[in-house]
Design an enzyme around this catalytic site. Structure first.
Site, mmCIF file in Angstrom:
data_model
loop_
_atom_site.group_PDB
_atom_site.id
_atom_site.type_symbol
_atom_site.label_atom_id
_atom_site.label_comp_id
_atom_site.label_asym_id
_atom_site.label_seq_id
_atom_site.Cartn_x
_atom_site.Cartn_y
_atom_site.Cartn_z
ATOM 1 N N CYS A 117 1.967 -14.492 0.953
ATOM 2 C CA CYS A 117 2.188 -14.486 2.387
ATOM 3 C C CYS A 117 3.454 -13.432 2.414
ATOM 4 O O CYS A 117 3.877 -13.118 3.860
ATOM 5 C CB CYS A 117 2.121 -15.460 2.886
ATOM 6 S SG CYS A 117 0.578 -16.460 3.126
ATOM 7 N N HIS A 257 6.298 -15.111 9.743
ATOM 8 C CA HIS A 257 4.890 -15.418 9.197
ATOM 9 C C HIS A 257 4.346 -16.391 9.903
ATOM 10 O O HIS A 257 4.844 -17.679 10.159
ATOM 11 C CB HIS A 257 5.054 -15.687 7.667
ATOM 12 C CG HIS A 257 3.753 -16.030 6.992
ATOM 13 N ND1 HIS A 257 2.377 -15.056 7.097
ATOM 14 C CD2 HIS A 257 3.294 -17.101 6.493
ATOM 15 C CE1 HIS A 257 1.500 -15.698 6.679
ATOM 16 N NE2 HIS A 257 1.957 -16.986 5.841
ATOM 17 N N ASN A 287 -3.687 -17.742 10.186
ATOM 18 C CA ASN A 287 -2.977 -17.147 8.999
ATOM 19 C C ASN A 287 -3.540 -16.106 8.441
ATOM 20 O O ASN A 287 -4.438 -16.343 7.711
ATOM 21 C CB ASN A 287 -2.522 -18.467 8.140
ATOM 22 C CG ASN A 287 -1.672 -17.838 7.033
ATOM 23 O OD1 ASN A 287 -1.337 -16.436 6.740
ATOM 24 N ND2 ASN A 287 -1.254 -18.733 6.238
HETATM 25 O O1 UT7 Z 1 0.872 -19.110 4.549
HETATM 26 C C1 UT7 Z 1 1.181 -19.472 3.147
HETATM 27 C C2 UT7 Z 1 1.868 -20.704 3.080
HETATM 28 N N1 UT7 Z 1 1.217 -22.045 3.431
HETATM 29 C C3 UT7 Z 1 1.452 -22.696 4.480
HETATM 30 O O2 UT7 Z 1 2.911 -22.370 4.759
HETATM 31 C C4 UT7 Z 1 0.968 -23.967 4.881
HETATM 32 C C5 UT7 Z 1 1.688 -24.867 4.597
HETATM 33 N N2 UT7 Z 1 0.972 -26.135 4.973
HETATM 34 C C6 UT7 Z 1 0.507 -26.724 6.311
HETATM 35 O O3 UT7 Z 1 0.398 -25.998 7.200
HETATM 36 C C7 UT7 Z 1 -0.092 -28.347 6.493
HETATM 37 O O4 UT7 Z 1 0.361 -28.836 5.275
HETATM 38 C C8 UT7 Z 1 -1.499 -28.062 6.763
HETATM 39 C C9 UT7 Z 1 -1.908 -27.616 8.122
HETATM 40 C C10 UT7 Z 1 -2.218 -27.531 5.545
HETATM 41 C C11 UT7 Z 1 -1.981 -29.627 6.641
HETATM 42 O O5 UT7 Z 1 -1.299 -30.347 7.575
HETATM 43 P P1 UT7 Z 1 -0.531 -31.673 7.114
HETATM 44 O O6 UT7 Z 1 0.037 -32.180 8.514
HETATM 45 O O7 UT7 Z 1 0.547 -31.566 6.276
HETATM 46 O O8 UT7 Z 1 -1.621 -32.712 6.653
HETATM 47 P P2 UT7 Z 1 -1.907 -33.302 5.326
HETATM 48 O O9 UT7 Z 1 -2.251 -32.526 4.369
HETATM 49 O O10 UT7 Z 1 -0.406 -34.124 5.319
HETATM 50 O O11 UT7 Z 1 -2.820 -34.467 5.671
HETATM 51 C C12 UT7 Z 1 -2.717 -35.664 6.740
HETATM 52 C C13 UT7 Z 1 -3.773 -36.051 6.990
HETATM 53 C C14 UT7 Z 1 -4.671 -36.528 5.773
HETATM 54 O O12 UT7 Z 1 -5.188 -37.607 6.103
HETATM 55 P P3 UT7 Z 1 -4.776 -39.225 5.492
HETATM 56 O O13 UT7 Z 1 -4.729 -39.030 4.089
HETATM 57 O O14 UT7 Z 1 -3.653 -39.320 6.216
HETATM 58 O O15 UT7 Z 1 -5.908 -40.021 6.066
HETATM 59 C C15 UT7 Z 1 -5.558 -35.269 5.646
HETATM 60 O O16 UT7 Z 1 -6.830 -35.742 4.972
HETATM 61 O O17 UT7 Z 1 -4.743 -35.084 7.679
HETATM 62 C C16 UT7 Z 1 -5.988 -35.012 7.042
HETATM 63 N N3 UT7 Z 1 -6.591 -33.683 7.467
HETATM 64 C C17 UT7 Z 1 -7.312 -33.290 8.429
HETATM 65 N N4 UT7 Z 1 -7.761 -33.828 9.265
HETATM 66 C C18 UT7 Z 1 -8.396 -33.551 10.214
HETATM 67 C C19 UT7 Z 1 -6.225 -32.717 6.592
HETATM 68 N N5 UT7 Z 1 -6.874 -31.572 6.905
HETATM 69 C C20 UT7 Z 1 -7.640 -32.166 8.027
HETATM 70 C C21 UT7 Z 1 -8.385 -31.503 9.074
HETATM 71 N N6 UT7 Z 1 -8.778 -32.201 10.053
HETATM 72 N N7 UT7 Z 1 -8.789 -30.093 8.998
#
Ligand code: UT7
Length: 333
Positions: A117, A257, A287
């Protein structure tokens, strides 16, 4: 007094595919919902390149053609074309070679830049060095990715974020103080474990097993990447402001980004910048990896003024990250 040559951005081109993949449509593919995606990422929709046999170069070519048309540039005058991409058409040859050939850049040399990225920042900085030496007069820097080609549409943690798109800028010499004035680029390969594609490279070549195990898709530990992104983007943006004696009030725009609106907000906050000075296209495009920064420029081009101080910042796989300081070189036509 000696005259310093800088590389000015003198034009922008862009291309996004027509197909719009909305949050609502993703609800039919994976267990997610529009409210979660909007709140956690800021994304409402993203573009997807459909069509058999169309790769990243298809979009890169159209972005460069848009650039050439807008800047009235003869492709034969291009000296160098760099394409930042993580989804090249082929492992080899370089996607830049394909784009250069198709747009008619017959007198150029061309190569790809792979820094996930942050690739567009790396490529922009590399391109600017070729101009600053005085040897090259027209350098095209492309940022393009067909992320849909490496996304698992059964994985709700990644498929909601990424989209396809391409942008391109023209760099030309400037001796009036406009252009790319400074860059901070960094990387830390230890970060690979958190964000990579498991198979398809020389470490784990493609096989029936790797395909069946769905290892040709983006693997991302979202929360870990998020934490590093917030920290590193704030660090480098502050660093570049400090060493160029810029306060938040001196900065006209942040071009960040587009990985997650919450990461962008945190970066702007660290820079003491109000959100109306932050370029945001994540809602429409998601993204697009190497596409985000030039697509932001294209989207906001009419709002940019000669002399604007613009800070670019990115973070991505590698890990790679960086920030670039640009003094904008032209007014909208
Ligand atoms: O561009 C390259 C670099 N990439 C980045 O900078 C991306 C950085 N990361 C992020 O943007 C975020 O971490 C994500 C958008 C990928 C995920 O968001 P988050 O707030 O960090 O969610 P998480 O992975 O900590 O998950 C929180 C909860 C989990 O459920 P439990 O375990 O708390 O019950 C996940 O299973 O949200 C759940 N979850 C979702 N729920 C609904 C994860 N993805 C989804 C989804 N829809 N799409």
């Amino acid at each position: 007094m000696s005259i310093t040559t800088k590389a000015a951005i003198t034009g922008i081109g862009a291309y996004v595919p027509d197909y719009v993949l909305t949050n609502k449509e993703l609800e039919k593919l994976v267990d997610t919902n529009d409210a979660w995606i909007t709140e956690r990422t800021g994304i409402k929709e993203r573009r997807i390149l459909k069509g058999e046999g169309l790769g990243t170069s298809f979009m890169g070519v159209r972005a460069v053609q848009d650039l050439l048309r807008k800047t009235k540039t003869d492709p034969a005058d291009i000296d160098l074309l760099i394409c930042a991409t993580t989804t090249p058409d082929f492992v080899f040859p370089a996607t830049a070679n394909l784009i250069a050939s198709e747009v008619g850049a017959v007198n150029s040399f061309s190569y790809d830049m792979q820094a996930a990225c942050s690739g567009f920042l790396y490529a922009l900085t590399a391109g600017s060095q070729f101009i600053e030496t005085g040897k090259y007069k027209k350098v095209v820097v492309v940022g393009a990715d067909k992320m849909s080609s490496i996304i698992d549409y059964q994985d709700r943690a990644t498929c909601i974020i990424f989209g396809d798109g391409a942008g391109a800028v023209l760099l030309e010499p400037n001796t009036e103080g406009f252009g790319i004035l400074d860059a901070v680029l960094q990387s830390d390969g230890a970060g690979w474990v958190h964000l990579h594609q498991k198979a398809g490279g020389s470490r784990r070549p493609p096989s029936i097993e790797t395909v069946q195990a769905r290892e040709h898709y983006v693997y991302q530990e979202g929360a870990a990447v998020f934490k590093h992104a917030v920290k590193r983007m704030a660090e480098v943006s502050q660093q570049i402001m400090q060493r160029n004696h810029l306060q938040g009030s001196d900065v006209a725009w942040l071009n960040p980004h587009q990985a997650n609106k919450r990461i962008v907000d945190a970066t702007a906050n660290a820079m003491n910048l109000s959100l109306d000075k932050v370029m945001m296209t994540i809602e429409k495009y998601g993204n697009t990896t190497n596409g985000t920064l030039p697509l932001n420029f294209a989207y906001y081009e009419k709002s940019l003024r000669k002399g604007d101080n613009i800070i670019l910042a990115a973070f991505g796989g590698g890990f790679t990250w960086g920030s670039v300081y640009v003094k904008w070189a032209y007014n909208p036509s």
